[in-house]
Scaffold this active site. Structure first.
Site, PDB file in Angstrom:
ATOM      1  N   CYS A  90      -0.099 -12.873   9.357  1.00  0.00           N
ATOM      2  CA  CYS A  90      -0.799 -12.376  10.552  1.00  0.00           C
ATOM      3  C   CYS A  90      -2.007 -13.230  10.925  1.00  0.00           C
ATOM      4  O   CYS A  90      -2.511 -13.133  12.040  1.00  0.00           O
ATOM      5  CB  CYS A  90      -1.235 -10.931  10.341  1.00  0.00           C
ATOM      6  SG  CYS A  90       0.135  -9.859   9.939  1.00  0.00           S
ATOM      7  N   HIS A 140      -6.665  -8.735  15.155  1.00  0.00           N
ATOM      8  CA  HIS A 140      -5.230  -8.659  14.872  1.00  0.00           C
ATOM      9  C   HIS A 140      -4.800  -7.197  15.039  1.00  0.00           C
ATOM     10  O   HIS A 140      -5.444  -6.284  14.519  1.00  0.00           O
ATOM     11  CB  HIS A 140      -4.946  -9.156  13.454  1.00  0.00           C
ATOM     12  CG  HIS A 140      -3.579  -8.798  12.979  1.00  0.00           C
ATOM     13  ND1 HIS A 140      -2.459  -9.095  13.711  1.00  0.00           N
ATOM     14  CD2 HIS A 140      -3.141  -8.145  11.868  1.00  0.00           C
ATOM     15  CE1 HIS A 140      -1.399  -8.641  13.061  1.00  0.00           C
ATOM     16  NE2 HIS A 140      -1.781  -8.055  11.952  1.00  0.00           N
ATOM     17  N   ASN A 149       2.620  -4.280  15.597  1.00  0.00           N
ATOM     18  CA  ASN A 149       2.042  -5.414  14.878  1.00  0.00           C
ATOM     19  C   ASN A 149       3.011  -6.590  14.990  1.00  0.00           C
ATOM     20  O   ASN A 149       4.083  -6.569  14.391  1.00  0.00           O
ATOM     21  CB  ASN A 149       1.825  -5.003  13.420  1.00  0.00           C
ATOM     22  CG  ASN A 149       1.266  -6.131  12.566  1.00  0.00           C
ATOM     23  OD1 ASN A 149       1.240  -7.283  12.974  1.00  0.00           O
ATOM     24  ND2 ASN A 149       0.824  -5.783  11.367  1.00  0.00           N
TER      25      ASN A 149
HETATM   26  O1  UT7 Z   1      -0.590  -7.039   9.558  1.00  0.00           O
HETATM   27  C1  UT7 Z   1      -0.640  -7.010   8.159  1.00  0.00           C
HETATM   28  C2  UT7 Z   1      -1.609  -6.049   7.709  1.00  0.00           C
HETATM   29  N1  UT7 Z   1      -1.033  -4.752   7.624  1.00  0.00           N
HETATM   30  C3  UT7 Z   1      -1.812  -3.714   7.750  1.00  0.00           C
HETATM   31  O2  UT7 Z   1      -2.967  -3.869   8.019  1.00  0.00           O
HETATM   32  C4  UT7 Z   1      -1.234  -2.332   7.508  1.00  0.00           C
HETATM   33  C5  UT7 Z   1      -2.280  -1.493   6.871  1.00  0.00           C
HETATM   34  N2  UT7 Z   1      -1.858  -0.164   6.524  1.00  0.00           N
HETATM   35  C6  UT7 Z   1      -1.609   0.788   7.445  1.00  0.00           C
HETATM   36  O3  UT7 Z   1      -1.647   0.558   8.625  1.00  0.00           O
HETATM   37  C7  UT7 Z   1      -1.361   2.193   6.924  1.00  0.00           C
HETATM   38  O4  UT7 Z   1      -1.626   2.217   5.543  1.00  0.00           O
HETATM   39  C8  UT7 Z   1       0.075   2.698   7.172  1.00  0.00           C
HETATM   40  C9  UT7 Z   1       0.245   3.002   8.660  1.00  0.00           C
HETATM   41  C10 UT7 Z   1       1.086   1.664   6.734  1.00  0.00           C
HETATM   42  C11 UT7 Z   1       0.315   3.994   6.412  1.00  0.00           C
HETATM   43  O5  UT7 Z   1      -0.653   4.970   6.765  1.00  0.00           O
HETATM   44  P1  UT7 Z   1      -1.435   5.773   5.640  1.00  0.00           P
HETATM   45  O6  UT7 Z   1      -2.307   6.727   6.342  1.00  0.00           O
HETATM   46  O7  UT7 Z   1      -2.102   4.759   4.760  1.00  0.00           O
HETATM   47  O8  UT7 Z   1      -0.289   6.560   4.929  1.00  0.00           O
HETATM   48  P2  UT7 Z   1       0.157   6.499   3.396  1.00  0.00           P
HETATM   49  O9  UT7 Z   1       0.828   5.208   3.092  1.00  0.00           O
HETATM   50  O10 UT7 Z   1      -1.004   6.895   2.534  1.00  0.00           O
HETATM   51  O11 UT7 Z   1       1.228   7.648   3.387  1.00  0.00           O
HETATM   52  C12 UT7 Z   1       0.873   9.007   3.647  1.00  0.00           C
HETATM   53  C13 UT7 Z   1       2.129   9.840   3.725  1.00  0.00           C
HETATM   54  C14 UT7 Z   1       3.090   9.600   2.578  1.00  0.00           C
HETATM   55  O12 UT7 Z   1       3.690  10.832   2.256  1.00  0.00           O
HETATM   56  P3  UT7 Z   1       3.243  11.654   0.954  1.00  0.00           P
HETATM   57  O13 UT7 Z   1       3.461  10.706  -0.196  1.00  0.00           O
HETATM   58  O14 UT7 Z   1       1.797  11.976   1.181  1.00  0.00           O
HETATM   59  O15 UT7 Z   1       4.158  12.816   0.970  1.00  0.00           O
HETATM   60  C15 UT7 Z   1       4.141   8.710   3.184  1.00  0.00           C
HETATM   61  O16 UT7 Z   1       5.384   8.817   2.555  1.00  0.00           O
HETATM   62  O17 UT7 Z   1       2.829   9.499   4.942  1.00  0.00           O
HETATM   63  C16 UT7 Z   1       4.199   9.221   4.602  1.00  0.00           C
HETATM   64  N3  UT7 Z   1       4.733   8.264   5.544  1.00  0.00           N
HETATM   65  C17 UT7 Z   1       5.330   8.629   6.691  1.00  0.00           C
HETATM   66  N4  UT7 Z   1       5.573   9.824   7.239  1.00  0.00           N
HETATM   67  C18 UT7 Z   1       6.198   9.863   8.437  1.00  0.00           C
HETATM   68  C19 UT7 Z   1       4.703   6.912   5.466  1.00  0.00           C
HETATM   69  N5  UT7 Z   1       5.307   6.376   6.548  1.00  0.00           N
HETATM   70  C20 UT7 Z   1       5.694   7.427   7.327  1.00  0.00           C
HETATM   71  C21 UT7 Z   1       6.354   7.522   8.567  1.00  0.00           C
HETATM   72  N6  UT7 Z   1       6.577   8.746   9.088  1.00  0.00           N
HETATM   73  N7  UT7 Z   1       6.740   6.425   9.261  1.00  0.00           N
END
Ligand code: UT7
Length: 324
Positions: A112, A251, A281
């Site tokens: 990125c 970004h 993204n």
């Molecule tokens: O460009 C490269 C750089 N990349 C980034 O900067 C990405 C950075 N990270 C993020 O943007 C976020 O961490 C994400 C959007 C990827 C995830 O959001 P989060 O608030 O950090 O969620 P999490 O990974 O802590 O997951 C929370 C919950 C989990 O469920 P449990 O374990 O609490 O039951 C996940 O399984 O959300 C669940 N989950 C989803 N639920 C519905 C993860 N993806 C999804 C989804 N739909 N698509």
């Protein structure tokens, strides 16, 4: 001597994939994606389109805006992690399609941050005597997306942005660029299979290791911290305060990252450029696509100060200040 952006361009494939479409593919919801990421839809290529197809369109626009012929280019740099082939470079494909017969060409791999890294190389190239450099950020993230993994498939999109860089004839231009990397955190975002470490095999395909893997939550925290630090570094290097910045182009990874970084910097959110709701993204394409939109919407005028900051796999992070 300074280098200056003489023209910008961008291109996104016409096929739109909405959050509602994703609801039919994995266990997710429009509400979750919108609240947790800010993304509403993204563009994805058709099977006929590759990275170079997107890059060529963006490049042609940037050349037209700059009023530069492809034959006048000395160098073409393509920032991508989803090029047409493992080899040759996508830059060589684009060089041929543009008819840029005098240009050297190579790809830059910094995920990125690729566009800002490529801009830094181009800037140095101009400062050592070259006339015109084309810098493209182009990605087909849909090719490395695991459409069965809800943690990642809702995030990415395809697209391309480009700029033509040349010597500045005044105060306008790139004031400074700042690049960083920390390979200790390489496994936060990676595509484990398909390279020389784990060449493509039936096992790699069966285990879906040729797709992007990300530890999202950990990545999020490092992203906020490093983007803030990099932005502050760019401001300090130029003796600027955050109030003097007209437009911040971060970004486009996640609206919550953008809000957290702008809040920590004390930068009002109306000066943050955002298009991730429409494109998701797009990795190395995100900053040049956003820049082109900002230029076309006349959000910058002569003398405007643009702050850029990026973060991505590697880990890499980068920033810079451009006087328009
Ligand atoms: O460009 C490269 C750089 N990349 C980034 O900067 C990405 C950075 N990270 C993020 O943007 C976020 O961490 C994400 C959007 C990827 C995830 O959001 P989060 O608030 O950090 O969620 P999490 O990974 O802590 O997951 C929370 C919950 C989990 O469920 P449990 O374990 O609490 O039951 C996940 O399984 O959300 C669940 N989950 C989803 N639920 C519905 C993860 N993806 C999804 C989804 N739909 N698509």
């Amino acid at each position: 001597m300074r280098s200056q952006i003489l023209g910008t361009g961008s291109y996104a494939p016409s096929r739109i994939l909405t959050n509602a479409d994703l609801e039919r593919m994995v266990a997710t919801s429009d509400a979750w994606i919108t609240e947790r990421t800010g993304i509403r839809e993204r563009r994805v290529v058709t099977p006929e389109e590759a990275c170079s197809d997107l890059g060529v369109q963006a490049a042609r626009q940037a050349l037209a805006e700059a009023k530069i012929q492809a034959s006048e280019l000395d160098l073409i740099l393509v920032a991508t992690c989803t090029g047409d082939f493992p080899l040759p470079s996508t830059a060589c494909v684009i060089q041929h399609r543009l008819g840029a017969t005098q240009a050297a060409a190579c790809d830059i791999s910094a995920a990125c941050c690729g566009f800002v890294y490529a801009l830094a190389v181009a800037d140095a190239y101009i400062k050592t005597g070259s006339r015109y450099v084309l810098v493209v950020g182009a990605e087909v993230m849909s090719a490395i997306t695991d459409w069965e993994d809800r943690n990642t498939c809702v995030l990415f999109g395809d697209g391309a942005g480009a700029v033509v860089l040349g010597p500045s004839d005044g105060e306008a231009g790139i004031l400074s660029l700042h690049l960083h990397a920390d390979g200790r955190l390489a496994d936060l975002i990676c595509v484990p299979g398909g390279g020389s470490s784990m060449p493509i095999s039936e096992k790699i395909l069966a285990e879906r290791l040729h797709y992007i893997k990300m530890r999202g939550n950990e990545t999020f925290k490092v992203a906020v911290k490093t983007m803030e630090e990099a932005a502050r570094e760019a401001l300090a290097a130029n003796g600027l305060t955050v109030e003097e910045i007209d437009v911040f182009i971060p970004h486009q990874a996640n609206i919550r990252i953008l809000k957290a970084v702008s809040q920590r910097l004390g930068l009002s959110f109306d000066r943050v450029a955002v298009n991730l709701d429409r494109f998701g993204n797009t990795s190395a394409a995100s900053i040049p696509m956003m820049l082109d939109e900002v230029v076309r919407e006349n959000r910058v005028k002569a003398d405007s100060l643009i702050l850029v900051a990026a973060f991505g796999a590697g880990l890499t992070w980068a920033s810079g200040v451009i006087r328009w």
